[in-house]
Write a protein that holds these residues in place. Structure first.
Motif, PDB file in Angstrom:
ATOM      1  N   LEU A 197       0.817  -1.215   0.000  1.00 58.41           N
ATOM      2  CA  LEU A 197       0.000   0.000   0.000  1.00 58.41           C
ATOM      3  C   LEU A 197       0.854   1.270   0.000  1.00 58.41           C
ATOM      4  N   GLN A 198       1.913   1.247  -0.834  1.00 57.54           N
ATOM      5  CA  GLN A 198       2.819   2.397  -0.899  1.00 57.54           C
ATOM      6  C   GLN A 198       2.381   3.423  -1.934  1.00 57.54           C
ATOM      7  N   ASN A 199       1.353   3.075  -2.702  1.00 57.48           N
ATOM      8  CA  ASN A 199       0.938   3.976  -3.776  1.00 57.48           C
ATOM      9  C   ASN A 199      -0.554   4.282  -3.654  1.00 57.48           C
ATOM     10  N   LEU A 200      -0.959   4.721  -2.459  1.00 58.54           N
ATOM     11  CA  LEU A 200      -2.367   5.021  -2.239  1.00 58.54           C
ATOM     12  C   LEU A 200      -2.804   6.230  -3.054  1.00 58.54           C
ATOM     13  N   SER A 201      -4.030   6.158  -3.539  1.00 55.42           N
ATOM     14  CA  SER A 201      -4.620   7.284  -4.244  1.00 55.42           C
ATOM     15  C   SER A 201      -4.948   8.394  -3.253  1.00 55.42           C
ATOM     16  N   PRO A 202      -4.873   9.658  -3.680  1.00 57.50           N
ATOM     17  CA  PRO A 202      -5.289  10.752  -2.786  1.00 57.50           C
ATOM     18  C   PRO A 202      -6.775  10.691  -2.447  1.00 57.50           C
ATOM     19  N   TYR A 203      -7.535   9.871  -3.194  1.00 52.76           N
ATOM     20  CA  TYR A 203      -8.966   9.744  -2.953  1.00 52.76           C
ATOM     21  C   TYR A 203      -9.305   8.537  -2.078  1.00 52.76           C
ATOM     22  N   ALA A 204      -8.294   7.805  -1.593  1.00 53.24           N
ATOM     23  CA  ALA A 204      -8.537   6.631  -0.756  1.00 53.24           C
ATOM     24  C   ALA A 204      -9.056   7.060   0.611  1.00 53.24           C
ATOM     25  N   HIS A 205      -9.674   6.125   1.300  1.00 56.01           N
ATOM     26  CA  HIS A 205     -10.087   6.374   2.679  1.00 56.01           C
ATOM     27  C   HIS A 205      -8.850   6.583   3.558  1.00 56.01           C
ATOM     28  N   ASP A 206      -9.062   7.202   4.701  1.00 51.48           N
ATOM     29  CA  ASP A 206      -7.976   7.406   5.664  1.00 51.48           C
ATOM     30  C   ASP A 206      -8.051   6.426   6.825  1.00 51.48           C
ATOM     31  N   GLY A 207      -8.930   5.462   6.738  1.00 46.76           N
ATOM     32  CA  GLY A 207      -9.082   4.495   7.823  1.00 46.76           C
ATOM     33  C   GLY A 207      -9.709   3.210   7.320  1.00 46.76           C
ATOM     34  N   ALA A 208     -10.074   2.341   8.255  1.00 50.53           N
ATOM     35  CA  ALA A 208     -10.674   1.053   7.934  1.00 50.53           C
ATOM     36  C   ALA A 208     -12.004   1.245   7.194  1.00 50.53           C
TER      37      ALA A 208
ATOM     38  N   SER B 281     -18.967   3.175  -0.066  1.00 50.57           N
ATOM     39  CA  SER B 281     -18.181   2.662   1.059  1.00 50.57           C
ATOM     40  C   SER B 281     -18.224   3.651   2.212  1.00 50.57           C
ATOM     41  N   GLY B 282     -18.263   3.115   3.430  1.00 49.47           N
ATOM     42  CA  GLY B 282     -18.226   3.938   4.633  1.00 49.47           C
ATOM     43  C   GLY B 282     -17.029   3.550   5.482  1.00 49.47           C
ATOM     44  N   SER B 283     -16.432   4.529   6.153  1.00 45.21           N
ATOM     45  CA  SER B 283     -15.162   4.287   6.841  1.00 45.21           C
ATOM     46  C   SER B 283     -15.142   4.953   8.209  1.00 45.21           C
ATOM     47  N   ASP B 284     -14.146   4.541   9.020  1.00 46.76           N
ATOM     48  CA  ASP B 284     -13.985   5.219  10.309  1.00 46.76           C
ATOM     49  C   ASP B 284     -13.245   6.551  10.157  1.00 46.76           C
ATOM     50  N   ASP B 285     -13.036   6.985   8.888  1.00 45.49           N
ATOM     51  CA  ASP B 285     -12.547   8.350   8.659  1.00 45.49           C
ATOM     52  C   ASP B 285     -13.717   9.337   8.543  1.00 45.49           C
ATOM     53  N   ASN B 286     -14.937   8.855   8.882  1.00 39.13           N
ATOM     54  CA  ASN B 286     -16.169   9.677   8.936  1.00 39.13           C
ATOM     55  C   ASN B 286     -16.744  10.012   7.566  1.00 39.13           C
ATOM     56  N   THR B 287     -16.285   9.357   6.519  1.00 34.06           N
ATOM     57  CA  THR B 287     -16.759   9.705   5.164  1.00 34.06           C
ATOM     58  C   THR B 287     -17.491   8.551   4.492  1.00 34.06           C
ATOM     59  N   VAL B 288     -18.279   8.922   3.503  1.00 35.75           N
ATOM     60  CA  VAL B 288     -18.882   7.982   2.557  1.00 35.75           C
ATOM     61  C   VAL B 288     -18.313   8.303   1.185  1.00 35.75           C
TER      62      VAL B 288
ATOM     63  N   LEU C 173     -15.816   8.942  -7.289  1.00 36.65           N
ATOM     64  CA  LEU C 173     -16.647   9.990  -7.863  1.00 36.65           C
ATOM     65  C   LEU C 173     -16.944  11.103  -6.873  1.00 36.65           C
ATOM     66  N   ALA C 174     -17.017  10.755  -5.584  1.00 39.19           N
ATOM     67  CA  ALA C 174     -17.329  11.781  -4.583  1.00 39.19           C
ATOM     68  C   ALA C 174     -16.982  11.279  -3.192  1.00 39.19           C
ATOM     69  N   THR C 175     -16.676  12.233  -2.306  1.00 38.81           N
ATOM     70  CA  THR C 175     -16.447  11.964  -0.888  1.00 38.81           C
ATOM     71  C   THR C 175     -17.433  12.817  -0.093  1.00 38.81           C
ATOM     72  N   ILE C 176     -18.357  12.160   0.587  1.00 40.31           N
ATOM     73  CA  ILE C 176     -19.417  12.854   1.316  1.00 40.31           C
ATOM     74  C   ILE C 176     -19.024  12.954   2.790  1.00 40.31           C
ATOM     75  N   GLY C 177     -19.052  14.158   3.319  1.00 37.44           N
ATOM     76  CA  GLY C 177     -18.559  14.385   4.678  1.00 37.44           C
ATOM     77  C   GLY C 177     -19.604  14.871   5.654  1.00 37.44           C
TER      78      GLY C 177
ATOM     79  N   LYS D 284     -13.721  19.029  -7.322  1.00 37.06           N
ATOM     80  CA  LYS D 284     -13.873  19.444  -5.923  1.00 37.06           C
ATOM     81  C   LYS D 284     -14.468  18.318  -5.093  1.00 37.06           C
ATOM     82  N   GLN D 285     -15.491  17.644  -5.619  1.00 40.92           N
ATOM     83  CA  GLN D 285     -16.156  16.616  -4.829  1.00 40.92           C
ATOM     84  C   GLN D 285     -15.288  15.370  -4.683  1.00 40.92           C
ATOM     85  N   LYS D 286     -14.283  15.185  -5.537  1.00 39.68           N
ATOM     86  CA  LYS D 286     -13.366  14.058  -5.378  1.00 39.68           C
ATOM     87  C   LYS D 286     -12.293  14.352  -4.331  1.00 39.68           C
ATOM     88  N   GLN D 287     -11.741  15.556  -4.384  1.00 36.12           N
ATOM     89  CA  GLN D 287     -10.596  15.882  -3.546  1.00 36.12           C
ATOM     90  C   GLN D 287     -10.989  16.284  -2.125  1.00 36.12           C
ATOM     91  N   LYS D 288     -12.158  16.872  -1.970  1.00 31.98           N
ATOM     92  CA  LYS D 288     -12.554  17.368  -0.657  1.00 31.98           C
ATOM     93  C   LYS D 288     -13.900  16.773  -0.269  1.00 31.98           C
TER      94      LYS D 288
END
Length: 522
Positions: free
Chosen positions: A263-274, A290-297, A308-312, A355-359
């Motif tokens: 996992l040395q080449n993670l995408s900037p759009y990957a989750h930050d947790g499990a 997908s839902g994660s313990d990084d508080n995002t969908v 396609l999007a990160t919902i916060g 914008k919706q991908k990165q933030k």
């Protein structure tokens, strides 16, 4: 323990899994690894041969001492009856125990590795090997028998199990024979980390020899997405035998052609947790949430592996997701922040894509305030404007999305948390599982929720339960003990009598549906 179960619909799996075709690069890597192993074994053999004389001298002295001890011991021992000696001789001959400690030269690791040259035969698996695929009829027959045993019959049901213990994490494909409900593991996949959730999908995805991901929207496949403690989502092809890497991975980048186990080449759009929960969209088949313990969908496009999007909207971990069964644009999300959201993802198109991908974006939706963090949520598949959600303090709520102000019903299903919920295709029938180790059968009517019966299926705390898509009265349950139990509700007189009218109506509707399909075909 088993953390997740998922049924595969009948007919979705290949009759016989395909064998992996190794690329030139993979064969080269195997050659290198085997050559290194041969060198290591030769080094060990040299070291052992250097100590041979010293070891033999020690053995001679030890043997002399042992002979003296044995002679003294024989004097003290009682005489053994001849009958017992005859029995011992017979056993020794029958099982060849006299030669038990002798090594078989054919199975000697040193001999095998020294005779090993390369893996070129893997480039052409049809060519004759030393075992003889063409000249040895017995070997051919054995292969045919094994292939026949591995065939998945049209009547077989398939259940996926996410299993982990202290030493190993696996994804098991279990075949359940239709009539007897006998279960056996057809094949399994070793995972890097402990699995937390599964989502099956019928998409057709495969890797070309060039490494490019091939997607055909007109074909169907047999894939499963696996969420683990890693921040990625692995997509595995269940029709591939002995595979060691996923078809693709969400979170390793769109242009990532090879699986990166470190996992040395993670995408900037990957989750930050499990990754705690996954939901595949059966209407828009290329979409996965997908839902994660990084508080995002996150919403993913499986055909490109793109986020396609990160919902916060949530302020704590997201532990449950479900697409509306009759309207694929609506997504239900439950979080540890004691909030449940209902979103229409079509509203994402109005926002800037980059914008919706990165933030994290805040998506407008219907908000349901809960009394405690979410445990589980499921749509009522026979009444799709309603859903059932359980929370940590033991409460469970039955909501109608057209009346979000308050739930239609509130009930405490278990003495502790209600960890799992599953709805049957029989109207009003649903089951719950809890950390109190019980599985309970319920009926929902317009006026009340009634408990029909409960059972302890000896799986420990219940972590997973699901009705078969091919049998609305067959339930699979698993939990902390790492065992799977099946419960055929038709075998319980109390359940059958309670739902008898609804079951008969369901069967009649299925017969009519099949008749209509046959008429349309003709």
């Amino acid at each position: 323990m088993i953390t997740a179960l998922h049924w595969v619909p009948k007919g979705a799996a290949s009759e016989l899994p395909k064998q992996i075709e190794l690329s030139e690069k993979e064969i080269e890597e195997l050659n290198i690894k085997m050559s290194e192993t041969v060198k290591q074994v030769n080094e060990i053999k040299k070291q052992n041969s250097g100590n041979t004389f010293q070891e033999e001298s020690q053995e001679i002295n030890t043997e002399n001492n042992n002979n003296k001890k044995q002679n003294n011991k024989k004097k003290k021992e009682k005489e053994i009856p001849q009958e017992l000696l005859d029995i011992d001789e017979e056993i020794l001959k029958k099982f060849n125990l006299d030669n038990y400690d002798e090594e078989d030269p054919k199975g000697n690791l040193f001999t095998y590795l020294q005779n090993f040259e390369d893996l070129d035969y893997l480039k052409n698996p049809k060519q004759e090997t030393e075992m003889g695929t063409g000249n040895n009829n017995q070997f051919d027959e054995l292969i045919e028998e094994e292939m026949e045993e591995n065939k998945i019959k049209p009547s077989d049901m398939i259940l996926l199990s996410a299993k982990s213990d202290q030493t190993l994490s696996t994804l098991e494909e279990i075949v359940i024979e239709d009539e007897s409900l006998n279960m056996y593991v057809h094949h399994d996949i070793i995972l890097q980390n402990s699995p937390l959730c599964l989502a099956w999908c019928d998409l057709s995805l495969e890797r070309a020899k060039s490494g490019d991901l091939l997607y055909d929207e007109n074909k169907t496949g047999n894939l499963v997405a696996v969420g683990t403690f890693d921040p990625i989502i692995e997509i595995w092809d269940l029709d591939l035998a002995d595979t060691s890497k996923p078809v693709c991975t969400l979170g390793l980048g769109v242009n990532e052609k090879e699986f990166d186990p470190q996992l040395q080449n993670l995408s900037p759009y990957a989750h930050d947790g499990a990754v705690l929960t996954l939901a595949w969209n059966s209407e828009y088949r290329n979409l996965m949430a997908s839902g994660s313990d990084d508080n995002t969908v996150k919403i993913w496009d499986l055909s490109t592996t793109e986020c396609l999007a990160t919902i916060g909207n949530h302020t704590d971990a997201v532990g449950a997701l479900a697409w509306k069964p009759d309207e694929g644009s609506l997504l239900l999300s439950g979080g540890h922040d004691s909030v449940c959201w209902l979103w229409d993802i079509r509203s994402m198109a109005e926002q800037n894509k980059e914008k919706q991908k990165q933030k994290k974006i805040q998506l407008d939706g219907i908000k349901f305030k809960l009394s405690s963090p979410t445990e589980c949520l499921k749509w009522d598949i026979t009444n799709p404007n309603r859903f059932f959600i359980s929370v940590e303090n033991g409460d469970s709520f039955y909501y109608d999305i057209r009346k979000p102000e308050k739930p239609l019903f509130t009930v405490s299903c278990h003495r502790k948390e209600t960890t799992q919920i599953a709805f049957s295709e029989i109207p009003g029938l649903f089951v719950t599982g809890g950390s109190d180790k019980f599985v309970k059968v319920w009926e929902i009517s317009e006026k009340k929720i009634s408990q029909v019966m409960k059972r302890n299926l000896d799986v420990g705390s219940v972590f997973a339960l699901s009705f078969s898509p091919d049998n609305p009265l067959l339930l699979a349950v698993a939990g902390k003990k790492g065992e799977i139990a099946t419960w055929d509700l038709t075998q319980d007189n109390k359940v059958f009598k309670w739902f008898e009218k609804k079951i008969k109506l369901y069967l009649l509707s299925k017969i009519q549906e099949n008749n209509n399909q046959n008429i349309n075909k003709n």
